[in-house]
Design a protein around this motif. Structure first.
Motif, mmCIF file in Angstrom:
data_model
loop_
_atom_site.group_PDB
_atom_site.id
_atom_site.type_symbol
_atom_site.label_atom_id
_atom_site.label_comp_id
_atom_site.label_asym_id
_atom_site.label_seq_id
_atom_site.Cartn_x
_atom_site.Cartn_y
_atom_site.Cartn_z
ATOM 1 N N ASP A 294 32.748 -5.960 26.426
ATOM 2 C CA ASP A 294 31.817 -6.174 27.540
ATOM 3 C C ASP A 294 31.082 -4.875 27.851
ATOM 4 O O ASP A 294 31.710 -3.847 28.124
ATOM 5 C CB ASP A 294 32.553 -6.658 28.778
ATOM 6 C CG ASP A 294 33.157 -8.041 28.581
ATOM 7 O OD1 ASP A 294 32.693 -8.745 27.662
ATOM 8 O OD2 ASP A 294 34.070 -8.414 29.334
ATOM 9 N N LEU A 295 29.767 -4.930 27.827
ATOM 10 C CA LEU A 295 28.967 -3.719 27.986
ATOM 11 C C LEU A 295 29.168 -3.082 29.354
ATOM 12 O O LEU A 295 29.324 -1.863 29.468
ATOM 13 C CB LEU A 295 27.487 -4.059 27.762
ATOM 14 C CG LEU A 295 26.496 -2.895 27.872
ATOM 15 C CD1 LEU A 295 26.877 -1.761 26.936
ATOM 16 C CD2 LEU A 295 25.086 -3.386 27.574
ATOM 17 N N LYS A 296 29.175 -3.884 30.414
ATOM 18 C CA LYS A 296 29.329 -3.321 31.754
ATOM 19 C C LYS A 296 30.717 -2.724 31.940
ATOM 20 O O LYS A 296 30.878 -1.664 32.558
ATOM 21 C CB LYS A 296 29.067 -4.399 32.804
ATOM 22 C CG LYS A 296 28.754 -3.850 34.188
ATOM 23 C CD LYS A 296 28.364 -4.946 35.153
ATOM 24 C CE LYS A 296 28.009 -4.353 36.512
ATOM 25 N NZ LYS A 296 27.734 -5.410 37.516
ATOM 26 N N VAL A 343 22.166 -1.800 32.458
ATOM 27 C CA VAL A 343 23.137 -2.756 31.926
ATOM 28 C C VAL A 343 23.250 -3.983 32.823
ATOM 29 O O VAL A 343 23.349 -5.117 32.338
ATOM 30 C CB VAL A 343 24.508 -2.063 31.754
ATOM 31 C CG1 VAL A 343 25.591 -3.077 31.450
ATOM 32 C CG2 VAL A 343 24.429 -1.018 30.651
ATOM 33 N N LEU A 346 20.253 -6.113 32.119
ATOM 34 C CA LEU A 346 20.382 -6.804 30.845
ATOM 35 C C LEU A 346 21.361 -7.967 30.931
ATOM 36 O O LEU A 346 21.122 -9.050 30.367
ATOM 37 C CB LEU A 346 20.833 -5.816 29.764
ATOM 38 C CG LEU A 346 19.815 -4.743 29.347
ATOM 39 C CD1 LEU A 346 20.448 -3.777 28.358
ATOM 40 C CD2 LEU A 346 18.572 -5.384 28.760
ATOM 41 N N LYS A 347 22.463 -7.761 31.648
ATOM 42 C CA LYS A 347 23.427 -8.847 31.820
ATOM 43 C C LYS A 347 22.786 -10.018 32.551
ATOM 44 O O LYS A 347 23.042 -11.185 32.225
ATOM 45 C CB LYS A 347 24.649 -8.330 32.586
ATOM 46 C CG LYS A 347 25.754 -9.368 32.758
ATOM 47 C CD LYS A 347 26.951 -8.767 33.477
ATOM 48 C CE LYS A 347 28.061 -9.812 33.645
ATOM 49 N NZ LYS A 347 29.251 -9.240 34.337
ATOM 50 N N TRP A 350 20.386 -11.655 29.914
ATOM 51 C CA TRP A 350 21.070 -12.317 28.813
ATOM 52 C C TRP A 350 21.994 -13.445 29.263
ATOM 53 O O TRP A 350 22.260 -14.370 28.515
ATOM 54 C CB TRP A 350 21.898 -11.304 28.023
ATOM 55 C CG TRP A 350 21.098 -10.295 27.272
ATOM 56 C CD1 TRP A 350 19.803 -10.411 26.848
ATOM 57 C CD2 TRP A 350 21.540 -9.012 26.838
ATOM 58 N NE1 TRP A 350 19.412 -9.282 26.183
ATOM 59 C CE2 TRP A 350 20.461 -8.409 26.151
ATOM 60 C CE3 TRP A 350 22.736 -8.307 26.944
ATOM 61 C CZ2 TRP A 350 20.555 -7.141 25.593
ATOM 62 C CZ3 TRP A 350 22.829 -7.047 26.387
ATOM 63 C CH2 TRP A 350 21.742 -6.466 25.714
ATOM 64 N N ASP A 352 25.117 -12.812 29.848
ATOM 65 C CA ASP A 352 26.417 -12.187 29.603
ATOM 66 C C ASP A 352 26.159 -10.813 29.011
ATOM 67 O O ASP A 352 25.014 -10.437 28.757
ATOM 68 C CB ASP A 352 27.286 -13.038 28.663
ATOM 69 C CG ASP A 352 26.700 -13.133 27.263
ATOM 70 O OD1 ASP A 352 26.748 -12.133 26.528
ATOM 71 O OD2 ASP A 352 26.165 -14.213 26.906
ATOM 72 N N ASP A 353 27.232 -10.067 28.798
ATOM 73 C CA ASP A 353 27.074 -8.717 28.228
ATOM 74 C C ASP A 353 28.048 -8.504 27.082
ATOM 75 O O ASP A 353 28.563 -7.404 26.883
ATOM 76 C CB ASP A 353 27.265 -7.654 29.305
ATOM 77 C CG ASP A 353 28.626 -7.745 29.986
ATOM 78 O OD1 ASP A 353 29.310 -8.771 29.808
ATOM 79 O OD2 ASP A 353 28.997 -6.801 30.700
ATOM 80 N N VAL A 436 22.841 -2.453 20.717
ATOM 81 C CA VAL A 436 21.890 -2.928 21.722
ATOM 82 C C VAL A 436 20.486 -2.399 21.464
ATOM 83 O O VAL A 436 19.520 -3.167 21.432
ATOM 84 C CB VAL A 436 22.352 -2.539 23.143
ATOM 85 C CG1 VAL A 436 21.368 -3.050 24.196
ATOM 86 C CG2 VAL A 436 23.746 -3.090 23.420
#
Length: 492
Positions: A294-296, A343, A346-347, A350, A352-353, A436
């Protein structure tokens, strides 16, 4: 001016909470932005004019409302107001979930009011009261406005946040009460001047342990860190920005003002433990970031690693170490706010991340957003010329030559570990850039459309990126402000 800087966001935030239901979403967001910007102006004026408030609070107990900003607290107060203003802008492009915009903006301003009061407090008990004011609106931001896709995770994040921070507050309060009763004063200036004079070694160590443990939860320092990734993952974008750039900075500021300045001998006894915990946190956070999906959450774990550098620098007890910690504190605040803004946006775009999902190259479908992400990642890995380099590089240098009385061999080992952690930061930052920014998907698939962030988000992100560049190219601007204030904190 300093009193108004504390009261204005408190009043506006309370009005938005109590009577803001009649306001439209955009009007509430504008009120929050105006309140944050006005507070920023007041903070700058109060700091530059050396404004001080000192009036009786509880005369029978000898407590006073004593407020003022210096070279240590002033930059943090400016950072808090600026990041809050940027956070309110995100609500224009990403409408808060789970409640009204007025309540959301009100919580942001109440958090700012508590942060300004914490940084300006020159009374130890006033510091504790102001610190606790921040926790309630932050809890509301997490539990009410957090990610609504998993209500159970949101409740768990809020509960863990309250449990950990409440435990830390209890320890901090016990340490402050013991310090004040034994020293006979709650004035932080007098306590720093006395430097523990008249307090036995055992008392100093006890006070230092209580204060350091309580504040280590707030920073957080390994192994008291497990509340932070879940809170960041669940919190809305604006909440994550304040959590990383404001709330965590209050913990590190408390370490400077309380145990380091008031009971230096006791703090020196436990400094090796703090250095080891900080070094483990650097490695721990870096290793998790290398595999996090998960990016976040990855950005949240990177914050734990960066906080480890600050803990290590403070543990050295030297001029260089404390200066590095203060610089890294400001730098991380700006960098983390930038990363969470991008981020989080972006979440939202998108849905989700998840980093395992192939996506189109951000540099092609959203070049301006991609540039902001790249600046944040480059600063986070400590690239020379950007803000993250000076604090962390100098922290390693300081660990190689700690203050007198600290075990040099242990600190040198911690410096080596921190250097390895810096290499890990480069690894996970480049991993995110590859997945990314460069992308792995096609530009024409379902996952391809990735529009730019909203214009207001790009504006806020651009200003934060500019601050990252200025702090990296001209570090002397900040060091010239903080260095004179260290005279009252570190033994020369």
């Amino acid at each position: 001016m300093i009193a108004l800087a504390c009261v204005l966001p408190l009043l506006v935030g309370t009005v938005l909470l109590g009577g803001g239901t009649e306001l439209s979403g955009r009007t509430a967001s504008r009120a929050g932005l105006v309140g944050a910007l006005a507070t920023l102006v007041l903070v700058v004026i109060a700091w530059s004019s050396h404004a001080v408030v000192d009036i009786p609070w509880l005369p029978t107990l000898g407590l006073r409302i004593h407020l003022g900003l210096d070279g240590i607290s002033g930059p943090l107060a400016v950072l808090a107001a600026a990041i809050t203003a940027a956070a309110t802008l995100t609500t224009w492009g990403e409408r808060p979930r789970g409640g009204s915009e007025a309540t959301f903006a009100g919580c942001l301003l109440l958090t700012l009011a508590g942060a300004i009061a914490t940084f300006a407090a020159r009374d130890a008990l006033l510091f504790v009261v102001a610190f606790e004011l921040v926790l309630i609106p932050m809890w509301v931001l997490i539990t009410r406005f957090g990610d609504d896709r998993d209500p159970e995770a949101r409740r768990e994040a809020g509960a863990r946040f309250v449990l950990y921070t409440g435990f830390g507050s209890t320890l901090m309060l016990l340490g402050v009460l013991l310090l004040v009763t034994r020293a006979g004063t709650a004035d932080l200036g007098a306590l720093a001047t006395a430097r523990g004079e008249g307090l036995g070694t055992g008392v100093q160590v006890t006070i230092a342990v209580l204060l350091t443990l309580g504040l280590a939860v707030k920073v957080p320092v390994w192994p008291l860190h497990s509340w932070l990734p879940l809170a960041h993952t669940t919190a809305p974008t604006a909440g994550s920005m304040l959590l990383a750039a404001v709330l965590l900075k209050m913990g590190t500021y408390g370490l400077v003002r309380l145990p380091l300045a008031t009971v230096p001998d006791g703090f020196a006894q436990i400094a090796p433990v703090l250095a080891v915990c900080g070094s483990i946190g650097i490695i721990w956070g870096g290793l998790v970031c290398l595999v996090e999906r998960d990016l976040k959450r990855l950005i949240a774990w990177s914050s734990i690693a960066h906080m480890g550098f600050i803990a290590l620098a403070l543990a050295t007890g030297s001029d260089t170490g404390v200066a590095a910690a203060l610089y890294a504190n400001i730098a991380h605040g700006v960098i983390s706010a930038l990363l969470f803004l991008v981020v989080g946006g972006l979440k939202h775009q998108w849905g989700d991340d998840d980093l395992t999902t192939p996506r189109a190259a951000l540099r092609e479908v959203a070049p301006r957003t991609g540039l902001l992400l790249l600046v944040g990642l480059a600063a986070g890995l400590g690239l020379p010329g950007l803000a993250g380099f000076w604090g962390e590089f100098t922290a390693i240098i300081a660990a190689l030559s700690p203050a007198q009385g600290r075990p040099e061999t242990l600190f040198v080992a911690c410096a080596v570990v921190a250097a390895v952690g810096a290499a890990l930061a480069a690894g996970y930052s480049l991993r995110v850039a590859r997945l990314v920014w460069l992308g792995e998907g096609h530009n024409g698939g379902e996952d391809a459309p990735s529009p730019e962030l909203a214009r207001v988000d790009l504006l806020a992100g651009g200003l934060l990126a500019l601050a990252v560049l200025v702090l990296g190219v001209v570090p002397g601007l900040l060091l010239a402000v903080t260095d004179p204030a260290l005279v009252g904190v570190v033994t020369r």
